[in-house]
Design a protein around this motif. Sequence first.
Motif, PDB file in Angstrom:
ATOM      1  N   ALA A 271       0.809  -1.221   0.000  1.00 55.19           N
ATOM      2  CA  ALA A 271       0.000   0.000   0.000  1.00 55.19           C
ATOM      3  C   ALA A 271       0.847   1.279   0.000  1.00 55.19           C
ATOM      4  CB  ALA A 271      -0.961  -0.011   1.182  1.00 55.19           C
ATOM      5  N   PRO A 272       1.920   1.356   0.807  1.00 56.99           N
ATOM      6  CA  PRO A 272       2.725   2.589   0.802  1.00 56.99           C
ATOM      7  C   PRO A 272       3.387   2.867  -0.542  1.00 56.99           C
ATOM      8  CG  PRO A 272       3.182   1.261   2.752  1.00 56.99           C
ATOM      9  CD  PRO A 272       2.381   0.405   1.832  1.00 56.99           C
ATOM     10  N   PHE A 273       3.496   1.847  -1.380  1.00 62.08           N
ATOM     11  CA  PHE A 273       4.167   1.993  -2.666  1.00 62.08           C
ATOM     12  C   PHE A 273       3.187   1.989  -3.846  1.00 62.08           C
ATOM     13  CE2 PHE A 273       6.750  -0.750   0.216  1.00 62.08           C
ATOM     14  CZ  PHE A 273       7.598   0.251   0.667  1.00 62.08           C
ATOM     15  N   THR A 274       1.893   2.085  -3.551  1.00 59.72           N
ATOM     16  CA  THR A 274       0.859   2.059  -4.586  1.00 59.72           C
ATOM     17  C   THR A 274       0.040   3.338  -4.526  1.00 59.72           C
ATOM     18  OG1 THR A 274       0.694  -0.357  -4.392  1.00 59.72           O
ATOM     19  CG2 THR A 274      -1.092   0.780  -5.517  1.00 59.72           C
ATOM     20  N   ALA A 275       0.100   4.104  -5.595  1.00 59.97           N
ATOM     21  CA  ALA A 275      -0.670   5.348  -5.658  1.00 59.97           C
ATOM     22  C   ALA A 275      -2.118   5.070  -6.029  1.00 59.97           C
ATOM     23  CB  ALA A 275      -0.041   6.296  -6.673  1.00 59.97           C
ATOM     24  N   SER A 276      -2.311   4.143  -6.969  1.00 56.87           N
ATOM     25  CA  SER A 276      -3.669   3.830  -7.414  1.00 56.87           C
ATOM     26  C   SER A 276      -3.728   2.405  -7.927  1.00 56.87           C
ATOM     27  CB  SER A 276      -4.108   4.791  -8.524  1.00 56.87           C
ATOM     28  OG  SER A 276      -3.345   4.570  -9.708  1.00 56.87           O
ATOM     29  N   LEU A 277      -4.923   1.838  -7.860  1.00 59.07           N
ATOM     30  CA  LEU A 277      -5.171   0.506  -8.413  1.00 59.07           C
ATOM     31  C   LEU A 277      -6.447   0.576  -9.246  1.00 59.07           C
ATOM     32  CD1 LEU A 277      -4.925  -2.507  -8.852  1.00 59.07           C
ATOM     33  CD2 LEU A 277      -5.890  -2.885  -6.568  1.00 59.07           C
ATOM     34  N   THR A 278      -6.302   0.374 -10.534  1.00 58.26           N
ATOM     35  CA  THR A 278      -7.438   0.344 -11.456  1.00 58.26           C
ATOM     36  C   THR A 278      -7.640  -1.090 -11.911  1.00 58.26           C
ATOM     37  OG1 THR A 278      -6.898   2.568 -12.266  1.00 58.26           O
ATOM     38  CG2 THR A 278      -8.378   1.221 -13.622  1.00 58.26           C
ATOM     39  N   THR A 279      -8.771  -1.673 -11.584  1.00 54.72           N
ATOM     40  CA  THR A 279      -9.046  -3.052 -12.004  1.00 54.72           C
ATOM     41  C   THR A 279      -9.940  -3.036 -13.239  1.00 54.72           C
ATOM     42  OG1 THR A 279     -10.955  -3.230 -10.505  1.00 54.72           O
ATOM     43  CG2 THR A 279      -8.809  -3.948  -9.664  1.00 54.72           C
ATOM     44  N   ILE A 280      -9.596  -3.867 -14.202  1.00 54.39           N
ATOM     45  CA  ILE A 280     -10.306  -3.943 -15.478  1.00 54.39           C
ATOM     46  C   ILE A 280     -10.999  -5.302 -15.589  1.00 54.39           C
ATOM     47  CG2 ILE A 280     -10.109  -3.734 -17.983  1.00 54.39           C
ATOM     48  CD1 ILE A 280      -9.159  -1.211 -16.592  1.00 54.39           C
ATOM     49  N   ASN A 281     -12.326  -5.308 -15.596  1.00 48.29           N
ATOM     50  CA  ASN A 281     -13.107  -6.547 -15.723  1.00 48.29           C
ATOM     51  C   ASN A 281     -12.649  -7.628 -14.751  1.00 48.29           C
ATOM     52  OD1 ASN A 281     -13.752  -4.957 -18.074  1.00 48.29           O
ATOM     53  ND2 ASN A 281     -14.672  -6.787 -18.957  1.00 48.29           N
ATOM     54  N   THR A 282     -12.410  -7.212 -13.538  1.00 43.02           N
ATOM     55  CA  THR A 282     -11.971  -8.138 -12.492  1.00 43.02           C
ATOM     56  C   THR A 282     -13.188  -8.765 -11.791  1.00 43.02           C
ATOM     57  OG1 THR A 282      -9.859  -7.041 -12.077  1.00 43.02           O
ATOM     58  CG2 THR A 282     -10.818  -8.264 -10.248  1.00 43.02           C
ATOM     59  N   PRO A 283     -13.172 -10.075 -11.550  1.00 41.86           N
ATOM     60  CA  PRO A 283     -14.296 -10.747 -10.865  1.00 41.86           C
ATOM     61  C   PRO A 283     -14.203 -10.577  -9.351  1.00 41.86           C
ATOM     62  CG  PRO A 283     -12.642 -12.364 -11.468  1.00 41.86           C
ATOM     63  CD  PRO A 283     -12.162 -11.045 -12.029  1.00 41.86           C
ATOM     64  N   HIS A 284     -14.456  -9.368  -8.880  1.00 44.23           N
ATOM     65  CA  HIS A 284     -14.313  -9.086  -7.447  1.00 44.23           C
ATOM     66  C   HIS A 284     -15.259  -9.937  -6.599  1.00 44.23           C
ATOM     67  CE1 HIS A 284     -11.533  -5.755  -7.843  1.00 44.23           C
ATOM     68  NE2 HIS A 284     -12.282  -5.257  -8.826  1.00 44.23           N
TER      69      HIS A 284
END
Length: 441
Positions: A271-284
Amino acid sequence: MKYVRRAVCGILTVLTANIPFLQVHGTGTVWIALCLAGFLTMNVIPAAGSRKLPKLRLRICAGGCELLLYFLISLSISVIWLAATLPSMFYKERGMWFADLLCVILVEAVVFWNGILRVYLTSSQIGVKWRIIGIICGWIPIANLIVLVRIIRLASEECRFESGKIWSTLERASEKLCQTKYPLLMVHGVFFRDYKYLNYWGRIPKQLEAHGAKIFYGNHQSAASVADSGAELAERIREILRETGCEKVNIIAHSKGGLDTRYAVGMLGMAPFTASLTTINTPHRGCVFADYLLDKIPQAVKDKVSGTYNAALKKAGDENPDFMAAVTDLTASACRRFNEEVKDVPGVYYQSVGSKLNIASGGRFPLNFSHHLVQYFDGPNDGLVSETSFPWGEDYTFLTTSGKRGISHGDVIDLNRENIKDFDVREFYVELVNALKRKGL
């Protein structure tokens, strides 16, 4: 102007095809030589306008389309001419009529093959499907002309669209629309790998880089549990930080890659090294269809399928593939447990994208087949994942088309390199990354 040119070139082809008739009826040698010279020039340089296109491939393809149009025009005129002269010439000048027919066949063949080879060798949008249909229907009267018109339309639209993309990119290059504060890490889905010359993300990375993006890839195995894939991605993030000296990364992850990355961020300290997470068609929320299959298929069959896939994946480069672990982690029941355990981390911007196939036939195999099955168990879907499973994070973008087709699980990452009406996949990602830039990420 182009219609005049096409008419002139069509008539020029007809005159060249009827040289035996012209000679017999007193046409001078100079005029015949001019016809031949014009015909040769037309076949070498089909259209001067195509020389302005930004790529050699597009110039050749556009020239091929023009030649095929000349072929259709001249063929129509020649057929009418031969039919009209048949009653009067067949008894008096039978030999001349057949000589004329032979010359028409030869000349039209030159124009057709020059055009079709240019198109077949340079067009990407006519694809394998229309190439095969063209070969099969080439021997069926009327059907061959209908298919030819379709091929011309597809290739012509490709030249127009791709040229526009290139000019647009050049015009906006100085704006650096995709030059985000932090580099992009693009994460593939299950059963695929990152290859240098066969990009999982199709034409998207090149388009993003042309707009200033700095891109890295996950380089993780194609099939493993979410936890194992997450561990690989966590190490990959550390590697990128060491290599670039940057503080964070912006992650764009497709399909199972979204779950893998959520695990790395939420459970493995990324998390400290991730600015953003964009998921594309992910089966959440997983796939009920996957639960059904794993419950109903005999264990012996599952072991056989798993063993076959693992062996193939090892040959593809995976060190320790685990087909069953990957599939099991995509079930609805597994994802419920996953969502209870893996929480979003404050400070990381989460957003998601989903798409839908409007009709099964809009997808390529096997998605056109699986769409029906997923529809039965999970409802509207992209060929693999249901519409209700996609949303995650602060923002959600839903994609489809106004027509019958829709956007499949593969279309949304440009897997097939196909230009889809109402959906410019490359421009979508430019806008997506530009939005991250505007957020200061």
